[in-house]
Design an enzyme around this catalytic site. Structure first.
Site, mmCIF file in Angstrom:
data_model
loop_
_atom_site.group_PDB
_atom_site.id
_atom_site.type_symbol
_atom_site.label_atom_id
_atom_site.label_comp_id
_atom_site.label_asym_id
_atom_site.label_seq_id
_atom_site.Cartn_x
_atom_site.Cartn_y
_atom_site.Cartn_z
ATOM 1 N N GLY A 31 0.634 -1.179 -0.127
ATOM 2 C CA GLY A 31 -0.020 0.061 0.049
ATOM 3 C C GLY A 31 0.710 1.148 -0.024
ATOM 4 O O GLY A 31 1.971 1.134 -0.179
ATOM 5 N N SER A 32 0.356 2.469 0.284
ATOM 6 C CA SER A 32 1.281 3.817 0.107
ATOM 7 C C SER A 32 1.833 3.686 1.478
ATOM 8 O O SER A 32 1.509 3.244 2.229
ATOM 9 C CB SER A 32 0.241 4.804 -0.201
ATOM 10 O OG SER A 32 0.811 6.010 -0.273
ATOM 11 N N ASP A 110 6.588 -7.718 4.568
ATOM 12 C CA ASP A 110 6.194 -6.351 4.497
ATOM 13 C C ASP A 110 7.041 -5.587 3.469
ATOM 14 O O ASP A 110 8.201 -5.405 3.575
ATOM 15 C CB ASP A 110 6.604 -5.731 6.088
ATOM 16 C CG ASP A 110 6.312 -4.277 6.370
ATOM 17 O OD1 ASP A 110 5.424 -4.077 5.565
ATOM 18 O OD2 ASP A 110 6.983 -3.691 6.953
ATOM 19 N N LEU A 469 35.530 10.145 -28.360
ATOM 20 C CA LEU A 469 34.738 11.720 -28.201
ATOM 21 C C LEU A 469 34.646 12.055 -29.688
ATOM 22 O O LEU A 469 35.686 11.668 -30.615
ATOM 23 C CB LEU A 469 35.292 12.578 -27.425
ATOM 24 C CG LEU A 469 35.474 12.258 -26.099
ATOM 25 C CD1 LEU A 469 36.102 13.268 -25.206
ATOM 26 C CD2 LEU A 469 34.010 12.237 -25.208
ATOM 27 N N GLY A 471 35.354 14.748 -32.591
ATOM 28 C CA GLY A 471 36.706 15.315 -32.480
ATOM 29 C C GLY A 471 37.775 14.727 -32.198
ATOM 30 O O GLY A 471 38.976 15.314 -32.202
ATOM 31 N N GLY A 473 39.404 12.215 -33.526
ATOM 32 C CA GLY A 473 39.996 11.737 -34.770
ATOM 33 C C GLY A 473 39.690 10.488 -35.256
ATOM 34 O O GLY A 473 40.635 9.661 -36.119
ATOM 35 N N SER A 475 37.362 9.249 -37.402
ATOM 36 C CA SER A 475 37.264 8.945 -38.879
ATOM 37 C C SER A 475 38.681 9.050 -39.481
ATOM 38 O O SER A 475 38.822 8.489 -40.703
ATOM 39 C CB SER A 475 36.181 9.983 -39.196
ATOM 40 O OG SER A 475 35.008 9.907 -38.808
ATOM 41 N N SER A 542 29.973 5.714 -30.287
ATOM 42 C CA SER A 542 29.532 4.679 -29.447
ATOM 43 C C SER A 542 29.901 4.734 -27.883
ATOM 44 O O SER A 542 30.913 4.109 -27.431
ATOM 45 C CB SER A 542 30.557 3.104 -29.905
ATOM 46 O OG SER A 542 31.672 3.474 -30.041
#
Length: 634
Positions: A31-32, A110, A469, A471, A473, A475, A542
């Site tokens: 319950g609450s 409980d 990250l 930038g 390098g 690619s 990634s």
């Protein structure tokens, strides 16, 4: 029957015999927050005479220190064991307590009331027969009452006690009781809960806990204890189902014995019974049932045994031994209900570990169909699930498993999801059914395989996975590496992050969920290209280790080569060729890695290239040299 204390004093063996024959009821309280669950259980323990003198003394001492009842005993402290619970007066973890009366044994869980601990409630409810759902008479049915009721329904508990507590604070008003009862039943009917017993209570004062209260003369139903002692439970229901024995351990003490150990989840087994091992589908007969005390003529659901078979069959932990004439289903794709239990959201496409009975496999949530608003039961569109959210999803496994729908068998239909890196449980789910495509789609045998294609190209296929990250390098270095591979006469292909997003992944954005799906698709494409015999280069940020682990897991040993282009954030940001960091800093570009979205660097990459210490040409040469060291090129 003599009273327990008298019987213990006069005939302890008879008492133990009677105690052994008592039925066991497992129930939960939920319950609450502040509805009085712990106080209620403490009162039950007190009234059932299940507290020792030292426990009472400790409760009295703790009540003076932590209690909320002045000089009286605070019964909640008999249950709330964590210091944080006592300090705040709330339940955080699931507290289990055993107690017994002349008629029955009980295990009560409980469960927490706070919304942030809803995930803990799943643990307590998973084995319960009855749910005692408390409602504060002053507040009525709340969101958490509905959420817990919905979970109770999902988990398969069908008997509910609506314990309308703190009636002493509303002058034991029959009108208040009737209004809350009607409100709750209207909601419960929508989720399939119909076996409801409503009881007006005061856990603090003891009204209608064990003895009928004179202050509720208008109420003619059972007390809480009377209900718990007398409600019917079908302890043999699972014994009437078909045999299911998830194999937990293969017992091989010597050359002459091979037994398959596990807890029988359902059904009955005898020597000579025909069985089917799943998911392989091989059949045999039971030769022996070996358990405590020797061979047994029969074993039933709930007993742990070792089976030996008449035939030599390859069986491993996680396989399921089923009745041959009523076997479990086998599939690798399902629809399920998923309760998310982690602070980090569920991300479709991310690989998790799924534990079903004794089998652990890799799973991905392929798509959430919808999530459920527990207040209105409305189905809401969802791309992900957050903490405590409940959704209906499709889920895919990396191999077929034996299962039953959850409504048929909790043990072979209920599962948990585990984070592959932290090993934390992040979700709990219930399987509905196998997706049709799980049965209609099969791997097609091809005569020309990866090895043949690689021989034709004269190379060892692999994936060079450049991560770092924006930038950093990636690619630039990957492009130089491919040029060098081409010059050496190797067949390769470069999958670049920006290029792929112009085609294959142009429908994806940059949220965490989209990033996960972006890498999942690229990993699958890379796998196909490796199967074609190519050396594949991928240049993607990634950012998450889980997705890079998924890509690695798709390939054979040695085929995945992770290259961390290790460039500090300030250096990468200083280059900022595309101007992306500036936009991110101005708040114009959301979910940018390194600014407002995390990057998880590789922990053990095959190669780490520090672009502060070397230029792109030198980095490319290091990659080529590493490929030679690993035997992928000559």
């Amino acid at each position: 029957m003599a009273h327990v204390s008298d019987l213990i004093a006069s005939d302890i063996e008879e008492y133990l015999s009677q105690h052994e024959r008592k039925s066991l009821l497992r129930f939960i309280t939920c319950g609450s927050v502040d509805d009085g669950k712990s106080t209620l259980i403490g009162r039950l323990l007190y009234e059932s005479k299940m507290l020792f003198e030292d426990q009472l003394a400790a409760a009295e001492a703790d009540s003076k220190k932590w209690g909320t009842q002045g000089g009286d005993i605070d019964f909640a402290l008999l249950v709330d064991g964590l210091a944080a619970e006592r300090e705040q007066g709330i339940t955080i973890d699931v507290a289990y307590r055993f107690f017994s009366t002349d008629r029955r044994k009980f295990i009560v869980a409980d469960t927490p009331g706070h919304e942030q601990y809803t995930r803990n409630m799943i643990t307590g409810a998973s084995t319960a027969d009855v749910a005692v759902i408390l409602v504060d008479a002053r507040k009525g049915v709340l969101t958490q009452t509905r959420r817990h009721s919905f979970l109770v329904s999902l988990i398969g508990i069908r008997k509910v006690v609506l314990a309308i507590n703190k009636m002493d604070l509303v002058d034991f008003s029959q009108d208040v009781f009737g209004r809350i009862d009607a409100d709750y039943r209207a909601f419960a009917a929508q989720i399939g809960l119909t076996d409801i017993t409503s009881i007006p209570l005061s856990g603090l004062k003891g009204d209608n806990i064990v003895e009928p209260s004179a202050r509720t003369g208008w109420y003619h139903g059972p007390t809480l204890m009377a209900f718990l002692e007398s409600c019917e439970i079908d302890e043999t229901r699972l014994q009437h189902g078909p045999l299911r024995l998830p194999v937990q351990w293969v017992n091989r003490p010597n050359l002459d014995f091979r037994g398959f150990c596990g807890l029988i989840a359902s059904g009955t087994v005898r020597p000579g019974d025909r069985i089917r091992v799943q998911p392989s589908g091989r059949e045999s007969r039971v030769a022996r049932i070996v358990a405590y005390g020797g061979d047994w003529p029969q074993a039933v659901a709930g007993q742990s045994v070792t089976l030996t078979l008449e035939d030599e069959i390859d069986i491993s932990r996680g396989d399921v031994i089923s009745a041959a004439d009523a076997p479990a289903e086998v599939a690798d794709q399902f629809e399920c209900t998923l309760v998310w239990m982690a602070d980090e959201p569920m991300l479709p496409g991310r690989p998790y570990l799924l534990k079903l009975a004794t089998r652990t496999v890799t799973a991905t949530v392929t798509e959430p169909k919808y999530k459920v608003n527990v207040n209105t039961l409305e189905h809401l569109a969802a791309k992900t699930l957050a903490l405590n959210e409940i959704g209906v999803c499709n889920i895919a496994l990396d191999r077929p498993v034996a299962f039953d729908p959850y409504e048929v068998n909790r043990d072979t239909g209920g599962f948990i999801l585990i984070d592959r890196l932290s090993n934390n449980t992040v979700g709990a789910g219930m399987l509905h059914f196998a997706l049709r495509r799980a049965h209609n789609i099969h791997l097609q045998h091809l005569d020309i395989d990866k090895a043949a294609r690689a021989r034709l190209m004269g190379q060892q296929p692999a994936v060079l996975w450049f991560t770092g990250l924006s930038g950093a390098g990636k690619s630039t270095i990957a492009n130089l590496v491919e040029k060098k591979l081409y010059a050496l006469g190797h067949h390769s292909y470069l999958l670049d992050g920006d290029n792929v997003r112009h085609g294959l992944n142009k429908d994806l954005g940059f949220t965490d969920a989209d990033r996960v799906e972006n890498i999942r698709r690229v990993a699958e494409v890379a796998k196909l290209m490796v199967d074609a015999g190519l050396i594949v280069l991928t240049a993607f940020i990634s950012p998450f280790r889980s997705e890079r682990a998924l890509a690695r897991g798709l390939l054979e040993e040695g085929e995945f080569i992770e290259v961390h282009v290790d460039t500090p954030l300030d250096v990468a940001e200083g280059r900022d060729v595309k101007g992306l960091y500036k936009k991110a800093r101005r708040g114009e570009l959301k979910n940018f890695t390194g600014i407002d979205s995390p990057y998880e660097p590789p922990e053990n990459p095959e190669l780490r290239v520090n672009t502060v210490e070397c230029d792109a040409e030198q980095a490319a040469e290091r990659v080529i040299e590493r490929l030679r060291q690993l035997g992928r090129i000559s």
